[in-house]
Design a protein around this motif. Structure first.
Motif, PDB file in Angstrom:
ATOM      1  N   LEU A  47       1.834   4.142   2.800  1.00  0.00           N
ATOM      2  CA  LEU A  47       3.261   4.879   3.279  1.00  0.00           C
ATOM      3  C   LEU A  47       3.580   5.934   2.902  1.00  0.00           C
ATOM      4  N   SER A  48       2.974   6.707   1.958  1.00  0.00           N
ATOM      5  CA  SER A  48       3.094   8.056   1.928  1.00  0.00           C
ATOM      6  C   SER A  48       2.344   8.832   2.782  1.00  0.00           C
ATOM      7  N   GLU A  49       1.360   8.432   3.292  1.00  0.00           N
ATOM      8  CA  GLU A  49       0.596   9.055   4.520  1.00  0.00           C
ATOM      9  C   GLU A  49       1.618   8.984   5.779  1.00  0.00           C
ATOM     10  N   ASN A  86       0.876  -1.262  -0.052  1.00  0.00           N
ATOM     11  CA  ASN A  86       0.033   0.062  -0.198  1.00  0.00           C
ATOM     12  C   ASN A  86       0.958   1.237   0.103  1.00  0.00           C
ATOM     13  N   PHE A  87       1.336   1.680  -1.123  1.00  0.00           N
ATOM     14  CA  PHE A  87       2.297   2.677  -1.007  1.00  0.00           C
ATOM     15  C   PHE A  87       1.636   4.178  -0.790  1.00  0.00           C
ATOM     16  N   ALA A  88       0.192   4.253  -1.029  1.00  0.00           N
ATOM     17  CA  ALA A  88      -0.496   5.420  -0.740  1.00  0.00           C
ATOM     18  C   ALA A  88      -0.430   5.321   0.785  1.00  0.00           C
ATOM     19  N   ASP A 100       4.597   8.767   6.091  1.00  0.00           N
ATOM     20  CA  ASP A 100       5.814   9.677   6.194  1.00  0.00           C
ATOM     21  C   ASP A 100       5.354  10.969   6.551  1.00  0.00           C
TER      22      ASP A 100
END
Length: 415
Positions: free
Chosen positions: A411-413, A407-409, A415
């Protein structure tokens, strides 16, 4: 070729002087403490230095510790033991202090030196002088970084080194000393207990004691911090210096450097307020400063995560207190919690990894800003005395499984 290390230059050491009584001692032979049991200070023909050295001459030389040869005790290039003692940078802190509205804060990052700490400055000078004197075996107590520097320079000089460390000294420091050729021993006590063993061993083995301020030359190496700082700031000293203070060699050395720079006409009479930063669990200088005492009694039960400033009793206590008072400065203690919070905040906000002792200076600056002892419009210099890479860091548990959907989205959240 570094001409600082290869070119013979005029030397100006005249004698040594007892810091307590003023008694004169002959230069060019090994000494420990004076007959009064106090540190000896190296004295120079400063009129001669003034005639021989200009700011332009210094600026034209390679930018390392040895560019100051006229103000250093090593007379011959053949005795210089060097591992590349670079001038350390001044790193401005910006994002770390946004919420506080502090003034200009610069960190002098001593972790860039050989063996990763400012102990290299003092030990390169002590070992070079030991070579000049033909000494064969050096010994010292150490909380870690000084022992590592002694081992490295002694090995390079072909001199034996023995180091006694408190039993809870970090493993990385002990391994560093051993790997660089030093004989290192854990001792069930604090650094002053280790120092007593070194003194006792001297009577039996004949090794030379290079403990903090028990020989005259570590101060001369450490004073280059003050020489560098003055030049880096265009010969205008900062308003205040926060210095992590255990044995206090660097604070004493910088105060000496400023007096010598004024005597040779490089700076005027303006001085920074010198702030001795200690940990709440080991604060003999703070207690003595606040009591108005000239000397500091031993701090019992010393404990702090900043092991470099865990020094219960300093040989140069009166010199530290004298410099702090003469400068209009103060001594301040900070908690271990504040130290670690400062290390974390500077790493996250400004990308600079402080050692715990460096974190102590940041915590002290914040505390002094809050209580009004430092103003927001003042330029402050904090000393980070070693690379933070030598100290424990938080573990990392996060992981990614490349064989499963990610779930890259998310991961971005995160960060």
């Amino acid at each position: 070729m570094n001409t600082n290390l290869t070119t013979e230059r005029p030397t100006f050491v005249t004698h040594l002087e007892c810091s307590w009584t003023g008694e004169i001692y002959e230069a060019d032979q090994p000494h420990n403490l004076s007959r009064a049991g106090k540190p000896l200070l190296v004295r120079y023909d400063l009129d001669g230095v003034r005639a021989a050295l200009s700011k332009e001459t210094v600026a034209a030389r390679p930018n390392d510790l040895w560019r100051w040869r006229e103000l250093l005790p090593v007379r011959r290039v053949a005795d210089i033991i060097s591992l590349g003692e670079v001038a350390t940078p001044l790193i401005p802190l910006t994002r770390s202090l946004q919420d506080l509205g502090g003034g200009e804060v610069l960190v002098k990052d001593e972790g860039r030196l050989p063996t990763g700490s400012f102990k290299a400055r003092g030990l390169v000078m002590a070992v070079s002088m030991a070579k000049a004197f033909g000494l064969k075996h050096l010994a010292m107590p150490s909380n870690g970084n000084a022992g590592a520097a002694l081992a490295a320079y002694a090995s390079r000089a072909g001199i034996r080194a023995t180091v006694c460390c408190p039993e809870d000294t970090p493993e990385i420091n002990l391994s560093e000393i051993a790997l660089q050729g030093g004989a290192v021993y854990r001792v069930n006590g604090l650094i002053d207990d280790c120092g007593k063993l070194v003194g006792q061993g001297r009577e039996v083995t004949g090794w030379f004691d290079v403990s903090t301020l028990k020989e005259p030359y570590r101060i001369e190496g450490k004073k280059t911090m003050g020489l560098e700082l003055a030049e880096q700031l265009g010969w205008e000293l900062p308003d205040v210096i926060f210095y992590p203070t255990g044995g206090g060699t660097g604070l004493i050395g910088m105060w000496k450097a400023f007096a010598e720079l004024e005597a040779i006409g490089f700076i005027g009479s303006k001085r920074p307020r010198m702030v001795a930063v200690q940990a709440a669990g080991c604060a003999p200088m703070v207690r003595a400063f606040e009591a108005g005492d000239e000397a500091a009694i031993r701090w019992e039960g010393a404990h702090t995560i900043a092991s470099g400033i865990r020094v219960p009793q300093a040989v140069g206590d009166f010199l530290i207190l004298r410099a702090v008072r003469d400068s209009g400065g103060f001594a301040i203690a900070v908690s271990d919690e504040a130290i670690m919070a400062a290390v974390e905040s500077v790493a996250r906000a400004d990308g600079l990894l402080l050692c715990p002792e460096g974190g102590a200076t940041m915590a002290a600056y914040k505390q002094a800003l809050a209580d009004g002892r430092v103003r927001k419009d003042e330029r402050a210099v904090l000393f980070n005395c070693a690379t933070g890479l030598k100290y424990p860091m938080p573990p990392v548990h996060a992981s990614l499984d490349r064989t499963k959907p990610i779930n890259f989205a998310g991961l971005s959240e995160a960060d």
